[in-house]
Motif scaffolding. Structure first.
Motif, PDB file in Angstrom:
ATOM      1  N   THR A  49     134.618  36.697 -58.724  1.00 17.53           N
ATOM      2  CA  THR A  49     135.735  37.632 -58.760  1.00 17.53           C
ATOM      3  C   THR A  49     136.875  37.035 -57.960  1.00 17.53           C
ATOM      4  OG1 THR A  49     134.279  39.548 -58.949  1.00 17.53           O
ATOM      5  CG2 THR A  49     136.515  39.961 -58.180  1.00 17.53           C
ATOM      6  N   HIS A  50     138.079  37.087 -58.497  1.00 16.62           N
ATOM      7  CA  HIS A  50     139.248  36.520 -57.821  1.00 16.62           C
ATOM      8  C   HIS A  50     140.402  37.508 -57.961  1.00 16.62           C
ATOM      9  CE1 HIS A  50     141.795  33.442 -56.100  1.00 16.62           C
ATOM     10  NE2 HIS A  50     142.613  33.487 -57.136  1.00 16.62           N
ATOM     11  N   LEU A  51     141.021  37.874 -56.845  1.00 13.02           N
ATOM     12  CA  LEU A  51     142.082  38.883 -56.824  1.00 13.02           C
ATOM     13  C   LEU A  51     141.591  40.211 -57.415  1.00 13.02           C
ATOM     14  CD1 LEU A  51     145.162  36.727 -57.958  1.00 13.02           C
ATOM     15  CD2 LEU A  51     144.378  37.196 -55.630  1.00 13.02           C
ATOM     16  N   GLY A  52     140.298  40.439 -57.246  1.00 13.75           N
ATOM     17  CA  GLY A  52     139.711  41.668 -57.759  1.00 13.75           C
ATOM     18  C   GLY A  52     139.430  41.653 -59.251  1.00 13.75           C
ATOM     19  N   LEU A  53     139.568  40.487 -59.886  1.00 16.71           N
ATOM     20  CA  LEU A  53     139.404  40.361 -61.329  1.00 16.71           C
ATOM     21  C   LEU A  53     138.200  39.494 -61.668  1.00 16.71           C
ATOM     22  CD1 LEU A  53     143.165  39.624 -62.063  1.00 16.71           C
ATOM     23  CD2 LEU A  53     141.963  41.756 -62.628  1.00 16.71           C
ATOM     24  N   PRO A  54     137.467  39.852 -62.723  1.00 16.67           N
ATOM     25  CA  PRO A  54     136.328  39.021 -63.138  1.00 16.67           C
ATOM     26  C   PRO A  54     136.799  37.707 -63.752  1.00 16.67           C
ATOM     27  CG  PRO A  54     136.693  40.775 -64.733  1.00 16.67           C
ATOM     28  CD  PRO A  54     137.630  41.037 -63.592  1.00 16.67           C
ATOM     29  N   ILE A  55     136.076  36.636 -63.444  1.00 22.99           N
ATOM     30  CA  ILE A  55     136.416  35.312 -63.966  1.00 22.99           C
ATOM     31  C   ILE A  55     135.361  34.887 -64.984  1.00 22.99           C
ATOM     32  CG2 ILE A  55     136.923  32.909 -63.403  1.00 22.99           C
ATOM     33  CD1 ILE A  55     138.922  34.942 -62.260  1.00 22.99           C
ATOM     34  N   PHE A  56     135.833  34.426 -66.134  1.00 21.32           N
ATOM     35  CA  PHE A  56     134.940  34.012 -67.213  1.00 21.32           C
ATOM     36  C   PHE A  56     135.103  32.518 -67.490  1.00 21.32           C
ATOM     37  CE2 PHE A  56     135.554  38.525 -67.776  1.00 21.32           C
ATOM     38  CZ  PHE A  56     134.286  38.977 -68.155  1.00 21.32           C
ATOM     39  N   ALA A  57     134.096  31.955 -68.178  1.00 23.89           N
ATOM     40  CA  ALA A  57     134.128  30.534 -68.511  1.00 23.89           C
ATOM     41  C   ALA A  57     135.066  30.243 -69.676  1.00 23.89           C
ATOM     42  CB  ALA A  57     132.716  30.039 -68.838  1.00 23.89           C
ATOM     43  N   SER A  58     135.330  31.240 -70.499  1.00 21.55           N
ATOM     44  CA  SER A  58     136.174  31.053 -71.682  1.00 21.55           C
ATOM     45  C   SER A  58     136.798  32.373 -72.087  1.00 21.55           C
ATOM     46  CB  SER A  58     135.346  30.509 -72.853  1.00 21.55           C
ATOM     47  OG  SER A  58     134.406  31.491 -73.278  1.00 21.55           O
ATOM     48  N   ALA A  59     137.814  32.280 -72.931  1.00 29.58           N
ATOM     49  CA  ALA A  59     138.424  33.503 -73.465  1.00 29.58           C
ATOM     50  C   ALA A  59     137.433  34.243 -74.351  1.00 29.58           C
ATOM     51  CB  ALA A  59     139.684  33.157 -74.253  1.00 29.58           C
TER      52      ALA A  59
END
Length: 300
Positions: A49-59
């Motif tokens: 999680t970065h800046l409160g947002l989930p991070i994914f490997a791809s769109a």
């Protein structure tokens, strides 16, 4: 459904390259304005999680679990092709390509895939999109209320810096903006001056349009044909009046050969279409007041 390339608060945004320094900085600014950013893409930090947002490997991974309307890219040139195709094939309906110096053959592939998927592209080499009081995507100072204020004047610009100056002058003169559309300064771009002009003409929140052009290319001349059909007033400033013939300017598309792409040619085409063309950015507000008397008191 929102008419992209006009951005709205309801648009759900995916940030590709969110965890980098530029992606992080501008994502924070976008969030400050109420932009509905739902996730980010960063393959090496997927699952975090970065800046409160989930991070994914791809769109594709992101869109498998949530709806996304628009992707904005903080991606280096060599990686733009794969990132863009990932977003297009995942199903985004709009893609904002901030990156400049993207290889031409890569952009041709991206444009072809986007057309087949009915995905609209803004850029490459765009500074982004702003709807003051609602949302922005990109690297325009959409969070700065000295520059952007809600209003009813649409602004189109190839240049981010020149577009910022125009919006600053408009705000100081009492005019707010309905939308800013940065189309980008590369020779091949996904959204042209005419495309942006059509969007603002059809936007019920826009009363008039400021078209900021530059020498080189033929987009302003092409847009003039459409401007001639509009009932909304259009005021334009064309940068590069003093440039010598054949001189390549800051943007990749700004080269003049003979009368093709020249200041004189663009000005003549726009004026013939009923557009008011001004000599300097500082008089744009006066020209708008003359075309829109209801706003004249705002510039006093």
């Amino acid at each position: 459904m929102t008419m992209f390339p006009i951005i709205r608060r309801t648009d759900r945004i995916l940030v590709q390259g969110l965890t980098g320094s530029q992606g992080s900085f501008w994502t924070e600014r976008m969030l400050e304005t109420g932009t509905q950013i739902v996730a980010g893409v960063s393959p090496k930090r997927a699952g975090e999680t970065h800046l409160g947002l989930p991070i994914f490997a791809s769109a594709r991974a992101a869109l498998a679990g949530m709806p996304v309307d628009i992707a904005v890219m903080f991606i280096p040139p060599a990686a733009v092709r794969d990132a863009a195709l990932d977003a297009i094939e995942a199903g985004v309906r709009g893609l904002v390509v901030l990156t400049e110096h993207v290889p031409t053959h890569d952009m041709l592939t991206i444009f072809a895939r986007a057309a087949a998927a009915d995905c609209r592209i803004v850029g490459p080499n765009t500074a982004g999109l702003v709807t003051p009081g609602e949302a922005f995507v990109g690297i325009m100072p959409g969070h700065n209320t000295n520059v952007f204020q809600p209003g009813r004047i649409g602004v189109i610009s190839r240049s981010g810096s020149l577009g910022t100056l125009i919006c600053l002058n408009l705000t100081r003169a009492g005019f707010g903006q309905s939308s800013f559309i940065g189309i980008g300064g590369d020779p091949m771009i996904g959204t042209t001056t005419e495309d942006a002009l059509r969007a603002l003409d059809q936007d019920p929140r826009t009363d008039a349009v400021v078209l900021v052009g530059e020498i080189g290319g033929s987009m302003e001349e092409t847009a003039a044909t459409y401007a001639a059909t509009m009932t909304k007033p259009v005021v334009s400033f064309i940068a590069g009046r003093a440039a010598p013939e054949g001189k390549r300017m800051g943007h990749a598309g700004a080269i003049v050969a003979g009368n093709a792409g020249s200041y004189a040619g663009k000005r003549a085409a726009l004026e013939a279409a009923g557009v008011t063309v001004v000599d300097t950015p500082r008089v744009i507000a006066d020209a708008l007041s003359a075309r829109l008397p209801i706003y004249a008191h705002d510039t006093a």
